[in-house]
Design a protein around this motif. Sequence first.
Motif, short mmCIF file in Angstrom:
data_model
loop_
_atom_site.label_atom_id
_atom_site.label_comp_id
_atom_site.label_asym_id
_atom_site.label_seq_id
_atom_site.Cartn_x
_atom_site.Cartn_y
_atom_site.Cartn_z
N TYR A 213 -1.25 -5.08 -3.44
CA TYR A 213 -2.04 -4.59 -4.57
C TYR A 213 -1.39 -5.07 -5.87
CZ TYR A 213 -4.27 -1.25 -1.40
OH TYR A 213 -4.98 -0.68 -0.38
N TRP A 214 -2.18 -5.32 -6.89
CA TRP A 214 -1.67 -5.72 -8.19
C TRP A 214 -2.67 -5.30 -9.26
CZ3 TRP A 214 -3.32 -8.89 -4.33
CH2 TRP A 214 -4.47 -9.63 -4.58
N GLU B 116 0.83 -1.21 0.00
CA GLU B 116 0.00 0.00 0.00
C GLU B 116 0.87 1.26 0.00
OE1 GLU B 116 -3.88 1.94 2.16
OE2 GLU B 116 -2.76 0.42 3.25
N LYS B 117 1.97 1.21 0.72
CA LYS B 117 2.90 2.36 0.76
C LYS B 117 3.45 2.66 -0.63
CE LYS B 117 7.02 4.12 2.99
NZ LYS B 117 8.11 3.91 3.92
N GLU B 118 3.84 1.61 -1.36
CA GLU B 118 4.36 1.81 -2.72
C GLU B 118 3.29 2.41 -3.64
OE1 GLU B 118 7.67 -1.66 -3.38
OE2 GLU B 118 5.57 -2.30 -3.20
N ILE B 119 2.07 1.90 -3.53
CA ILE B 119 0.96 2.43 -4.33
C ILE B 119 0.78 3.92 -4.02
CG2 ILE B 119 -1.56 2.37 -4.64
CD1 ILE B 119 -0.26 0.02 -5.98
N ASN B 120 0.75 4.24 -2.73
CA ASN B 120 0.55 5.63 -2.32
C ASN B 120 1.65 6.54 -2.84
OD1 ASN B 120 -1.73 4.82 -0.95
ND2 ASN B 120 -0.76 4.84 1.06
N GLU B 121 2.90 6.10 -2.78
CA GLU B 121 4.02 6.92 -3.25
C GLU B 121 3.90 7.22 -4.75
OE1 GLU B 121 6.35 8.52 -1.42
OE2 GLU B 121 5.18 7.75 0.26
N ILE B 122 3.52 6.23 -5.52
CA ILE B 122 3.36 6.44 -6.97
C ILE B 122 2.19 7.38 -7.23
CG2 ILE B 122 2.72 5.29 -9.14
CD1 ILE B 122 4.32 2.82 -8.02
N ILE C 135 -7.79 8.10 -5.58
CA ILE C 135 -7.36 7.41 -6.80
C ILE C 135 -7.17 5.92 -6.52
CG2 ILE C 135 -5.60 7.27 -8.61
CD1 ILE C 135 -7.25 9.86 -8.70
N ARG C 136 -6.55 5.60 -5.40
CA ARG C 136 -6.33 4.19 -5.03
C ARG C 136 -7.66 3.45 -4.93
NH1 ARG C 136 -4.07 4.54 0.06
NH2 ARG C 136 -6.13 4.13 0.88
N ARG C 137 -8.62 4.05 -4.23
CA ARG C 137 -9.95 3.43 -4.11
C ARG C 137 -10.63 3.28 -5.46
NH1 ARG C 137 -10.11 6.43 0.62
NH2 ARG C 137 -11.09 8.18 -0.42
N ALA C 138 -10.50 4.29 -6.30
CA ALA C 138 -11.13 4.24 -7.63
C ALA C 138 -10.52 3.13 -8.48
CB ALA C 138 -11.01 5.59 -8.33
N LEU C 139 -9.21 2.93 -8.39
CA LEU C 139 -8.58 1.85 -9.15
C LEU C 139 -9.14 0.50 -8.74
CD1 LEU C 139 -4.88 3.13 -9.14
CD2 LEU C 139 -6.36 2.91 -11.14
N ILE C 140 -9.44 0.35 -7.46
CA ILE C 140 -10.06 -0.88 -6.97
C ILE C 140 -11.53 -0.95 -7.39
CG2 ILE C 140 -10.71 -2.18 -4.89
CD1 ILE C 140 -7.67 -2.18 -5.45
N ASP C 141 -12.26 0.14 -7.17
CA ASP C 141 -13.70 0.18 -7.51
C ASP C 141 -13.96 -0.10 -8.98
OD1 ASP C 141 -14.23 0.77 -4.86
OD2 ASP C 141 -14.61 2.91 -5.22
N TYR C 142 -13.10 0.43 -9.85
CA TYR C 142 -13.27 0.23 -11.29
C TYR C 142 -12.58 -1.04 -11.78
CZ TYR C 142 -15.61 4.68 -11.73
OH TYR C 142 -16.53 5.70 -11.62
#
Length: 97
Positions: free
Chosen positions: A93-94, A57-63, A74-81
């Motif tokens: 995450y992947w 999650e930390k890596e996702i957040n940094e990007i 944005i992170r939630r939207a990537l999951i939601d969509y």
Amino acid sequence: MNVRYSTTEEEKHKVLSSYFKNGMDSNLDTFPRKEKRKLIVLQNIIKHFEPSRVYSEKEINEILKMIFNDFATIRRALIDYKLMERNKDCTEYWIKN
């Protein structure tokens, strides 16, 4: 994918250039409210991630912080969509295949 979300390359370019005003690899100015535009923007953002890699999650957040200051949205939207998946405890995450 739903037919109402199908887009032409011209439409994608128009949407992306209005939300990424300094180029496709620049910061996102605002996150769209309309579903179709959100999907186009998210499909561009997902290109910042490697398909075969598992991220913390930390890596996702940094990007995502480099793209938009409200990285959690944005992170939630990537999951939601369904562009990304995560494990139950949200530690991995992947990109969804």
